[in-house]
Scaffold this motif. Structure first.
Motif, PDB file in Angstrom:
ATOM      1  N   PRO A 229       0.832  -1.215   0.000  1.00  0.00           N
ATOM      2  CA  PRO A 229       0.000   0.000   0.000  1.00  0.00           C
ATOM      3  C   PRO A 229       0.863   1.260   0.000  1.00  0.00           C
ATOM      4  CG  PRO A 229       0.168  -0.857   2.223  1.00  0.00           C
ATOM      5  CD  PRO A 229       0.928  -1.817   1.346  1.00  0.00           C
ATOM      6  N   MET A 230       1.793   1.335  -0.936  1.00  0.00           N
ATOM      7  CA  MET A 230       2.729   2.447  -1.029  1.00  0.00           C
ATOM      8  C   MET A 230       2.684   2.999  -2.449  1.00  0.00           C
ATOM      9  SD  MET A 230       4.244   1.746   2.047  1.00  0.00           S
ATOM     10  CE  MET A 230       5.673   2.811   2.040  1.00  0.00           C
ATOM     11  N   ALA A 231       2.863   4.311  -2.558  1.00  0.00           N
ATOM     12  CA  ALA A 231       2.934   4.930  -3.883  1.00  0.00           C
ATOM     13  C   ALA A 231       4.220   4.523  -4.581  1.00  0.00           C
ATOM     14  CB  ALA A 231       2.863   6.448  -3.744  1.00  0.00           C
ATOM     15  N   GLY A 232       4.200   4.566  -5.901  1.00  0.00           N
ATOM     16  CA  GLY A 232       5.401   4.244  -6.662  1.00  0.00           C
ATOM     17  C   GLY A 232       6.520   5.230  -6.385  1.00  0.00           C
ATOM     18  N   HIS A 233       7.748   4.727  -6.332  1.00  0.00           N
ATOM     19  CA  HIS A 233       8.947   5.564  -6.162  1.00  0.00           C
ATOM     20  C   HIS A 233       8.859   6.432  -4.907  1.00  0.00           C
ATOM     21  CE1 HIS A 233       9.798   4.252 -10.229  1.00  0.00           C
ATOM     22  NE2 HIS A 233       8.688   4.811 -10.664  1.00  0.00           N
ATOM     23  N   SER A 234       8.377   5.866  -3.812  1.00  0.00           N
ATOM     24  CA  SER A 234       8.205   6.635  -2.578  1.00  0.00           C
ATOM     25  C   SER A 234       9.124   6.205  -1.442  1.00  0.00           C
ATOM     26  CB  SER A 234       6.745   6.517  -2.098  1.00  0.00           C
ATOM     27  OG  SER A 234       6.416   5.160  -1.806  1.00  0.00           O
ATOM     28  N   VAL A 235       9.958   5.189  -1.691  1.00  0.00           N
ATOM     29  CA  VAL A 235      10.767   4.581  -0.627  1.00  0.00           C
ATOM     30  C   VAL A 235      12.247   4.662  -0.992  1.00  0.00           C
ATOM     31  CG1 VAL A 235      11.282   2.387   0.529  1.00  0.00           C
ATOM     32  CG2 VAL A 235       8.910   3.040   0.107  1.00  0.00           C
ATOM     33  N   ASP A 236      13.078   4.906   0.023  1.00  0.00           N
ATOM     34  CA  ASP A 236      14.525   4.947  -0.195  1.00  0.00           C
ATOM     35  C   ASP A 236      15.194   3.606   0.061  1.00  0.00           C
ATOM     36  OD1 ASP A 236      14.938   7.908  -0.656  1.00  0.00           O
ATOM     37  OD2 ASP A 236      14.000   7.976   1.319  1.00  0.00           O
ATOM     38  N   VAL A 237      14.724   2.871   1.072  1.00  0.00           N
ATOM     39  CA  VAL A 237      15.359   1.611   1.448  1.00  0.00           C
ATOM     40  C   VAL A 237      14.276   0.565   1.730  1.00  0.00           C
ATOM     41  CG1 VAL A 237      16.846   0.411   3.100  1.00  0.00           C
ATOM     42  CG2 VAL A 237      17.334   2.788   2.481  1.00  0.00           C
ATOM     43  N   VAL A 238      14.451  -0.612   1.140  1.00  0.00           N
ATOM     44  CA  VAL A 238      13.598  -1.763   1.434  1.00  0.00           C
ATOM     45  C   VAL A 238      14.444  -2.799   2.155  1.00  0.00           C
ATOM     46  CG1 VAL A 238      12.169  -3.617   0.507  1.00  0.00           C
ATOM     47  CG2 VAL A 238      12.171  -1.367  -0.602  1.00  0.00           C
ATOM     48  N   PHE A 239      14.000  -3.185   3.342  1.00  0.00           N
ATOM     49  CA  PHE A 239      14.636  -4.255   4.099  1.00  0.00           C
ATOM     50  C   PHE A 239      13.671  -5.432   4.111  1.00  0.00           C
ATOM     51  CE2 PHE A 239      15.969  -6.584   7.886  1.00  0.00           C
ATOM     52  CZ  PHE A 239      17.351  -6.497   7.827  1.00  0.00           C
ATOM     53  N   ALA A 240      14.165  -6.603   3.772  1.00  0.00           N
ATOM     54  CA  ALA A 240      13.295  -7.785   3.703  1.00  0.00           C
ATOM     55  C   ALA A 240      14.060  -8.978   4.252  1.00  0.00           C
ATOM     56  CB  ALA A 240      12.841  -8.050   2.268  1.00  0.00           C
ATOM     57  N   ALA A 241      13.668  -9.437   5.411  1.00  0.00           N
ATOM     58  CA  ALA A 241      14.338 -10.563   6.072  1.00  0.00           C
ATOM     59  C   ALA A 241      13.495 -11.822   5.927  1.00  0.00           C
ATOM     60  CB  ALA A 241      14.576 -10.264   7.548  1.00  0.00           C
ATOM     61  N   GLY A 242      14.052 -12.830   5.278  1.00  0.00           N
ATOM     62  CA  GLY A 242      13.348 -14.097   5.146  1.00  0.00           C
ATOM     63  C   GLY A 242      12.092 -14.030   4.322  1.00  0.00           C
ATOM     64  N   LEU A 243      11.953 -13.000   3.488  1.00  0.00           N
ATOM     65  CA  LEU A 243      10.704 -12.794   2.749  1.00  0.00           C
ATOM     66  C   LEU A 243      10.614 -13.618   1.473  1.00  0.00           C
ATOM     67  CD1 LEU A 243       8.060 -11.114   2.207  1.00  0.00           C
ATOM     68  CD2 LEU A 243       9.543  -9.514   0.957  1.00  0.00           C
ATOM     69  N   ILE A 244      11.646 -13.571   0.653  1.00  0.00           N
ATOM     70  CA  ILE A 244      11.561 -14.068  -0.721  1.00  0.00           C
ATOM     71  C   ILE A 244      11.197 -15.552  -0.770  1.00  0.00           C
ATOM     72  CG2 ILE A 244      12.804 -14.366  -2.884  1.00  0.00           C
ATOM     73  CD1 ILE A 244      12.077 -11.464  -2.144  1.00  0.00           C
ATOM     74  N   ASN A 245      11.760 -16.347   0.129  1.00  0.00           N
ATOM     75  CA  ASN A 245      11.463 -17.783   0.110  1.00  0.00           C
ATOM     76  C   ASN A 245      10.017 -18.095   0.451  1.00  0.00           C
ATOM     77  OD1 ASN A 245      13.965 -18.688  -0.711  1.00  0.00           O
ATOM     78  ND2 ASN A 245      14.748 -18.933   1.379  1.00  0.00           N
ATOM     79  N   HIS A 246       9.314 -17.138   1.052  1.00  0.00           N
ATOM     80  CA  HIS A 246       7.924 -17.383   1.423  1.00  0.00           C
ATOM     81  C   HIS A 246       6.932 -16.889   0.370  1.00  0.00           C
ATOM     82  CE1 HIS A 246       8.482 -18.989   5.454  1.00  0.00           C
ATOM     83  NE2 HIS A 246       9.428 -18.094   5.649  1.00  0.00           N
ATOM     84  N   LEU A 247       7.425 -16.232  -0.672  1.00  0.00           N
ATOM     85  CA  LEU A 247       6.528 -15.727  -1.710  1.00  0.00           C
ATOM     86  C   LEU A 247       6.280 -16.804  -2.762  1.00  0.00           C
ATOM     87  CD1 LEU A 247       7.995 -12.153  -2.297  1.00  0.00           C
ATOM     88  CD2 LEU A 247       6.009 -12.787  -0.907  1.00  0.00           C
ATOM     89  N   PRO A 248       5.042 -16.936  -3.255  1.00  0.00           N
ATOM     90  CA  PRO A 248       4.775 -17.936  -4.289  1.00  0.00           C
ATOM     91  C   PRO A 248       5.426 -17.603  -5.624  1.00  0.00           C
ATOM     92  CG  PRO A 248       2.829 -16.582  -3.908  1.00  0.00           C
ATOM     93  CD  PRO A 248       3.828 -16.195  -2.857  1.00  0.00           C
ATOM     94  N   ASP A 249       5.728 -16.326  -5.846  1.00  0.00           N
ATOM     95  CA  ASP A 249       6.369 -15.897  -7.089  1.00  0.00           C
ATOM     96  C   ASP A 249       7.444 -14.871  -6.737  1.00  0.00           C
ATOM     97  OD1 ASP A 249       7.154 -14.910  -9.544  1.00  0.00           O
ATOM     98  OD2 ASP A 249       5.119 -14.710 -10.342  1.00  0.00           O
ATOM     99  N   PRO A 250       8.687 -15.322  -6.472  1.00  0.00           N
ATOM    100  CA  PRO A 250       9.740 -14.387  -6.076  1.00  0.00           C
ATOM    101  C   PRO A 250       9.978 -13.274  -7.092  1.00  0.00           C
ATOM    102  CG  PRO A 250      10.418 -16.634  -5.616  1.00  0.00           C
ATOM    103  CD  PRO A 250       9.139 -16.729  -6.410  1.00  0.00           C
TER     104      PRO A 250
END
Length: 325
Positions: A229-250
């Motif tokens: 729920p974020m606007a496009g190009h609105s974030v400077d840093v994305v931190f994601a711990a242990g996320l990708i392996n839990h997504l059905p489509d990385p």
């Protein structure tokens, strides 16, 4: 509330019933688990869909090995059969192979009273039919004990945040933040002029983050990483711990992370132990075709709009850094 086993078998029956006649082969789990699960699954189909053959295969004699091997290491998916793997039970139970990789359906069965669907092949069902509810069931059952089990990881999170290139005044988001172990470090890095948002799709995890006082470091939001729920190009840093392996489509997940990130923004994919150690913990074989392997991750990131700049996969942590181009 219905038993979890009833919820899971009902959902699988709904997905598979239109494909009858069909053979469903169940394997894995503790001894006897496959037979018990196969019986419950068979009972979930309505009488009108009983053109079925549901088998529990508890082990085959491996060719020349003189031991037992999983049926799912031997059989291949076919149009008239579906392979179901129960993740859990004694490690190294079978002689070799990776039955989970071949299975079209994977069930987390470490707690037989609380099974959770962890994978359904897209040819059987769109992830929107199962992913959110099943993942919430998986993490909700673990939320209260998460920090007790993994609380000693906090210094590793702080170090990863330090290396992620977070600057004062940045907007930083922690996607799949869980109980918020990275949030205090992110808040310290962005300072009073910055902003931190912790996003997770399991309300129970965010409840535990608040209970630990980490809501003072960030705004907590219930959200699906696949539709932020974020606007496009609105974030400077994305931190994601242990996320990708839990997504059905990385690949789609990395694309969504890129959508919300400004050009030149940074991405940190982190786990407090390395991939090999994590695979050993879960009793599985590490494969080179997994999304977080270096040979696969670099092109995945590139296709999603990222440039991989650093990759570390040691015994005690995994950290991949990328820049939005």
């Amino acid at each position: 509330m219905p038993e979890r086993i009833t919820e899971v078998t009902a959902l699988l029956a709904e997905v598979l019933a239109p494909r009858a006649p069909l053979t469903v082969i169940v394997d894995g789990g503790d001894p006897g688990a496959a037979a018990a699960f196969a019986s419950r699954l068979a009972a979930a189909f309505p009488a009108s869909s009983r053109a079925w053959n549901i088998d529990a295969v508890l082990g085959l004699t491996g060719p020349g090995a003189g031991g037992f091997d999983s049926a799912l290491n031997v059989l291949e998916p076919a149009t008239d059969q579906v392979l179901v793997y129960l993740r859990g039970g004694p490690r190294n139970r079978f002689t070799a192979g990776d039955g989970e990789r071949r299975a079209q359906v994977v069930i987390d069965h470490r707690d037989p009273d609380w099974p959770v669907i962890r994978h359904v092949h897209p040819s059987l069902a769109d992830p929107d039919r199962w992913y959110l509810s099943e993942s919430r069931a998986f993490f909700a059952a673990r939320a209260a004990s998460w920090d007790v089990k993994f609380g000693d990881d906090l210094p590793a999170y702080a170090k990863a945040v330090q290396q992620a290139g977070v600057r004062p005044g940045d907007v930083a988001i922690d996607v799949g933040c869980g109980t918020g172990r990275a949030l205090p470090a992110l808040a310290g890095a962005v300072g009073p002029a910055g902003r931190v948002v912790g996003l997770d799709f399991t309300p129970d995890m965010l409840t535990e983050a608040s209970r630990a006082g980490r809501d003072s470091a960030a705004t907590l939001v219930v959200a699906d990483a696949r539709r932020l729920p974020m606007a496009g190009h609105s974030v400077d840093v994305v931190f994601a711990a242990g996320l990708i392996n839990h997504l059905p489509d990385p690949a789609a997940g990395l694309t969504e992370l890129a959508r919300v990130t400004r050009h030149g923004g940074r991405l940190a994919l982190f786990h407090p132990i390395g991939r090999a150690a994590l695979a050993t913990r879960h009793g599985r074989t590490l494969r080179p075709d997994e999304a977080l392997s270096e040979v696969r991750l670099a092109p995945l990131l590139a296709d999603a709009g990222w440039l991989l700049t650093d990759y570390e996969d040691g015994e005690d942590r995994f950290l991949a850094l990328a820049t939005r181009h």
